[in-house]
Design a protein around this motif. Sequence first.
Motif, PDB file in Angstrom:
ATOM      1  N   ALA A 109       0.835  -1.210   0.000  1.00 34.08           N
ATOM      2  CA  ALA A 109       0.000   0.000   0.000  1.00 34.08           C
ATOM      3  C   ALA A 109       0.864   1.252   0.000  1.00 34.08           C
ATOM      4  CB  ALA A 109      -0.922  -0.006   1.209  1.00 34.08           C
ATOM      5  N   LYS A 110       1.917   1.248   0.816  1.00 40.54           N
ATOM      6  CA  LYS A 110       2.793   2.423   0.911  1.00 40.54           C
ATOM      7  C   LYS A 110       3.554   2.660  -0.389  1.00 40.54           C
ATOM      8  CE  LYS A 110       6.357   4.610   3.769  1.00 40.54           C
ATOM      9  NZ  LYS A 110       6.964   5.267   2.608  1.00 40.54           N
ATOM     10  N   ILE A 111       4.036   1.590  -1.004  1.00 44.60           N
ATOM     11  CA  ILE A 111       4.784   1.736  -2.257  1.00 44.60           C
ATOM     12  C   ILE A 111       3.910   2.393  -3.323  1.00 44.60           C
ATOM     13  CG2 ILE A 111       5.776   0.446  -4.203  1.00 44.60           C
ATOM     14  CD1 ILE A 111       6.860  -1.556  -2.106  1.00 44.60           C
ATOM     15  N   LEU A 112       2.668   1.905  -3.472  1.00 41.51           N
ATOM     16  CA  LEU A 112       1.773   2.472  -4.480  1.00 41.51           C
ATOM     17  C   LEU A 112       1.365   3.896  -4.101  1.00 41.51           C
ATOM     18  CD1 LEU A 112       0.159   2.370  -7.035  1.00 41.51           C
ATOM     19  CD2 LEU A 112      -1.626   1.078  -5.836  1.00 41.51           C
ATOM     20  N   ALA A 113       1.038   4.121  -2.835  1.00 46.87           N
ATOM     21  CA  ALA A 113       0.637   5.462  -2.398  1.00 46.87           C
ATOM     22  C   ALA A 113       1.765   6.474  -2.631  1.00 46.87           C
ATOM     23  CB  ALA A 113       0.244   5.441  -0.929  1.00 46.87           C
ATOM     24  N   ASP A 114       2.990   6.061  -2.378  1.00 41.17           N
ATOM     25  CA  ASP A 114       4.134   6.952  -2.612  1.00 41.17           C
ATOM     26  C   ASP A 114       4.287   7.277  -4.095  1.00 41.17           C
ATOM     27  OD1 ASP A 114       4.678   7.039   0.067  1.00 41.17           O
ATOM     28  OD2 ASP A 114       6.391   5.659  -0.006  1.00 41.17           O
ATOM     29  N   GLN A 115       4.023   6.280  -4.937  1.00 39.32           N
ATOM     30  CA  GLN A 115       4.142   6.498  -6.384  1.00 39.32           C
ATOM     31  C   GLN A 115       3.171   7.548  -6.895  1.00 39.32           C
ATOM     32  OE1 GLN A 115       4.061   2.084  -7.491  1.00 39.32           O
ATOM     33  NE2 GLN A 115       5.237   2.935  -9.173  1.00 39.32           N
ATOM     34  N   ILE A 116       1.978   7.549  -6.327  1.00 42.43           N
ATOM     35  CA  ILE A 116       0.961   8.483  -6.815  1.00 42.43           C
ATOM     36  C   ILE A 116       0.714   9.636  -5.842  1.00 42.43           C
ATOM     37  CG2 ILE A 116      -0.162   6.737  -8.249  1.00 42.43           C
ATOM     38  CD1 ILE A 116      -2.310   6.458  -6.120  1.00 42.43           C
ATOM     39  N   LYS A 117       1.579   9.696  -4.799  1.00 45.64           N
ATOM     40  CA  LYS A 117       1.552  10.811  -3.840  1.00 45.64           C
ATOM     41  C   LYS A 117       0.178  10.984  -3.178  1.00 45.64           C
ATOM     42  CE  LYS A 117       5.371  13.396  -5.873  1.00 45.64           C
ATOM     43  NZ  LYS A 117       5.924  12.200  -6.494  1.00 45.64           N
ATOM     44  N   THR A 118      -0.244   9.926  -2.486  1.00 45.76           N
ATOM     45  CA  THR A 118      -1.510   9.973  -1.766  1.00 45.76           C
ATOM     46  C   THR A 118      -1.391   9.209  -0.462  1.00 45.76           C
ATOM     47  OG1 THR A 118      -3.903   9.786  -2.046  1.00 45.76           O
ATOM     48  CG2 THR A 118      -2.585   7.901  -2.779  1.00 45.76           C
ATOM     49  N   ASP A 119      -2.492   9.112   0.284  1.00 42.97           N
ATOM     50  CA  ASP A 119      -2.502   8.403   1.562  1.00 42.97           C
ATOM     51  C   ASP A 119      -2.806   6.921   1.346  1.00 42.97           C
ATOM     52  OD1 ASP A 119      -2.076  10.790   2.971  1.00 42.97           O
ATOM     53  OD2 ASP A 119      -4.229  11.224   2.957  1.00 42.97           O
ATOM     54  N   PHE A 120      -2.504   6.124   2.364  1.00 45.84           N
ATOM     55  CA  PHE A 120      -2.826   4.699   2.288  1.00 45.84           C
ATOM     56  C   PHE A 120      -3.305   4.216   3.651  1.00 45.84           C
ATOM     57  CE2 PHE A 120       1.474   4.523   3.954  1.00 45.84           C
ATOM     58  CZ  PHE A 120       1.472   3.427   4.806  1.00 45.84           C
ATOM     59  N   THR A 121      -3.966   3.059   3.636  1.00 45.64           N
ATOM     60  CA  THR A 121      -4.400   2.433   4.881  1.00 45.64           C
ATOM     61  C   THR A 121      -4.453   0.922   4.694  1.00 45.64           C
ATOM     62  OG1 THR A 121      -6.115   2.370   6.593  1.00 45.64           O
ATOM     63  CG2 THR A 121      -6.871   2.584   4.318  1.00 45.64           C
ATOM     64  N   THR A 122      -4.337   0.215   5.802  1.00 43.18           N
ATOM     65  CA  THR A 122      -4.551  -1.241   5.795  1.00 43.18           C
ATOM     66  C   THR A 122      -5.841  -1.584   6.533  1.00 43.18           C
ATOM     67  OG1 THR A 122      -3.242  -1.490   7.813  1.00 43.18           O
ATOM     68  CG2 THR A 122      -2.076  -1.731   5.711  1.00 43.18           C
ATOM     69  N   ASN A 123      -6.560  -0.557   6.975  1.00 43.34           N
ATOM     70  CA  ASN A 123      -7.809  -0.740   7.718  1.00 43.34           C
ATOM     71  C   ASN A 123      -8.969  -0.255   6.853  1.00 43.34           C
ATOM     72  OD1 ASN A 123      -9.993  -0.725   9.438  1.00 43.34           O
ATOM     73  ND2 ASN A 123      -8.968   0.386  11.098  1.00 43.34           N
TER      74      ASN A 123
END
Length: 265
Positions: free
Chosen positions: A45-59
């Motif tokens: 989730a973090k890798i993809l969120a960093d690529q597109i410059k947005t937030d992520f969650t696992t919940n």
Amino acid sequence: MGTKKDFDHGIVILGAGNVATHIALALKNNNFFVRMVYSKTAESAKILADQIKTDFTTNINELPLVADLYIISVSDSAISKLIENLKVNNGIVVHTAGSISMNLLKPYFKNFGVFYPLQTFTKSRSLDFSEIPLCIEANNTFTQNKLLSLAQSLSSRVELINSDKRKVLHMAAVFACNFTNHMYSIGSELLKSEKIDLDLLHPLIHETAKKAVELNPGHAQTGPAVRNDKKTIGMHLKMLKKYPEFEKIYSFVSESIYKLNKKTD
């Protein structure tokens, strides 16, 4: 054509695998607001969120209730459990699966559909998303228009295809892509056993793919099976005795090639 303004409440990506990654990147590259990425795996989730410059969650309970679109791009087997726990207001919810009916979403959401990109995806390989066919299905006119607007902003080939036809398309894609690649893998194994370079097959692989696109695949078929060259086929089967699985595949596929081409002559 869709614009960022059409989706100003944002798009949520559920999943961080191959398909989700390419869709998210295509959205970002076309100036759409991807609001959040969800995945059960924090690292992905973090890798993809960093690529597109947005937030992520696992919940899943941390996902915004108000967004324009929720794109579910997880394994087919994970979709059912995910949608049972996904809470949205009136946003559109779609999945990206080729073989799953749109109606799986019906008990849970007011506006729902399918956003199926017909391509083989690998995270590490760049693709021109504008050349990828996008197959759309929706449960109402509002949802269909929104999905068409978005799809037409991302791809030059957008088709309205219902669940039954999409399943056939997906099955055909398995033959054309997954099975074909498996044949390449068998060829690679046979060459490796004799210490022969796989590179020698590359021009053949390229030309075969080009002919399949430029000609009717049936008209492009060559080889001993289509000629019913029993002597060569017998020799190959004898050579494959030490590879029983490959022998079965060779025999079955050769027979299928002969029968299909004989029928279409």
